[in-house]
Design a protein around this motif. Structure first.
Motif, PDB file in Angstrom:
ATOM      1  N   THR A 165       0.816  -1.218   0.000  1.00 26.90           N
ATOM      2  CA  THR A 165       0.000   0.000   0.000  1.00 26.90           C
ATOM      3  C   THR A 165       0.848   1.266   0.000  1.00 26.90           C
ATOM      4  O   THR A 165       0.306   2.365  -0.130  1.00 26.90           O
ATOM      5  N   ASP A 170       2.421   0.779  -3.921  1.00 25.06           N
ATOM      6  CA  ASP A 170       1.327   0.327  -4.791  1.00 25.06           C
ATOM      7  C   ASP A 170       1.815  -0.638  -5.864  1.00 25.06           C
ATOM      8  O   ASP A 170       1.378  -0.594  -7.016  1.00 25.06           O
ATOM      9  N   ARG A 173       3.629  -3.036   4.987  1.00 22.43           N
ATOM     10  CA  ARG A 173       2.298  -2.538   4.556  1.00 22.43           C
ATOM     11  C   ARG A 173       1.821  -3.339   3.346  1.00 22.43           C
ATOM     12  O   ARG A 173       1.620  -2.805   2.265  1.00 22.43           O
ATOM     13  N   ARG A 182      -4.471  -8.585  -2.510  1.00 23.02           N
ATOM     14  CA  ARG A 182      -5.163  -7.888  -3.603  1.00 23.02           C
ATOM     15  C   ARG A 182      -6.208  -8.754  -4.272  1.00 23.02           C
ATOM     16  O   ARG A 182      -6.803  -8.359  -5.296  1.00 23.02           O
TER      17      ARG A 182
END
Length: 209
Positions: free
Chosen positions: A135, A138, A203, A207
């Motif tokens: 996150t 990305d 983090r 998905r």
């Protein structure tokens, strides 16, 4: 005899009075017109009256439209028809596509060593997620079996080397039973199962599978 002459004289005077007092044809037609029924009189009055203006016609049409709208009722849709429409929407190709496109995600994704299989984790299963996403940068997380990262591997190494396996191999060392994980900004090695919870420094989230 005198009586007969008197009668004839009276008759002549009467006929003469009628002849002298008879009205002209135009006068007779005038009298006849005044003695016509009311229907003819009304028709004559209508023909002599002025025609209605456009504003009067618009007002009349507006009143008719309002009355029509007020009296118009929308027929309610039968309950069975509404149910059939809902079933049709559920069985439509678009609905099937939406259902099939929904991905299953790990509730609490985990990483771990070679002793754990990789895939989607069910309830109470220790399965390493192979669909991790960072996150922070990305980007997808990649893993390498039986490997660990060398101490020389730093942020710039992963920044420039990710996701090229050949470039990343220069910072990897063999280690039996361990997996080396990284994205473009974070890296780690794991032998035991480790959950990616709120307290984790990584983090990484699932998905979807």
């Amino acid at each position: 005899m005198d009586d007969l002459e008197d009668l004839l004289s009276d008759l002549n005077s009467t006929l003469g009075g009628i002849g002298s007092g008879s009205s002209s044809p135009s006068a007779r037609s005038q009298v006849a017109a005044t003695s016509r029924p009311d229907a003819y009189g009304a028709a004559s009055k209508y023909s002599s009256s002025s025609e209605p203006s456009l504003s009067d016609l618009d007002a009349l049409l507006g009143d008719l439209k309002m009355e029509t709208t007020r009296n118009k009722k929308v027929a309610p849709v039968p309950q069975q028809r509404r149910q059939d429409a809902r079933l049709s929407n559920l069985n439509s190709p678009a609905s099937s596509t939406r259902s099939s496109s929904q991905k299953v995600k790990c509730g609490c994704p985990q990483i771990g060593g070679m002793q754990y299989r990789m895939g989607a984790a069910g309830v109470g299963e220790t399965v390493c997620c192979n669909r991790l996403l960072c996150t922070k940068c990305d980007l997808a997380v990649v893993s390498f079996p039986d490997s660990k990262w060398s101490e020389d591997a730093d942020y710039m190494f992963f920044r420039n080397g990710y996701p090229d396996e050949k470039k990343l191999s220069s910072g990897r060392l063999p280690k039996k039973g361990s997996r080396a994980y990284c994205c473009q900004c974070m890296w780690t090695g794991a032998e035991k199962a480790e959950a990616m919870g709120f307290t984790s420094r990584l983090r990484w989230v699932c998905r979807g599978h």
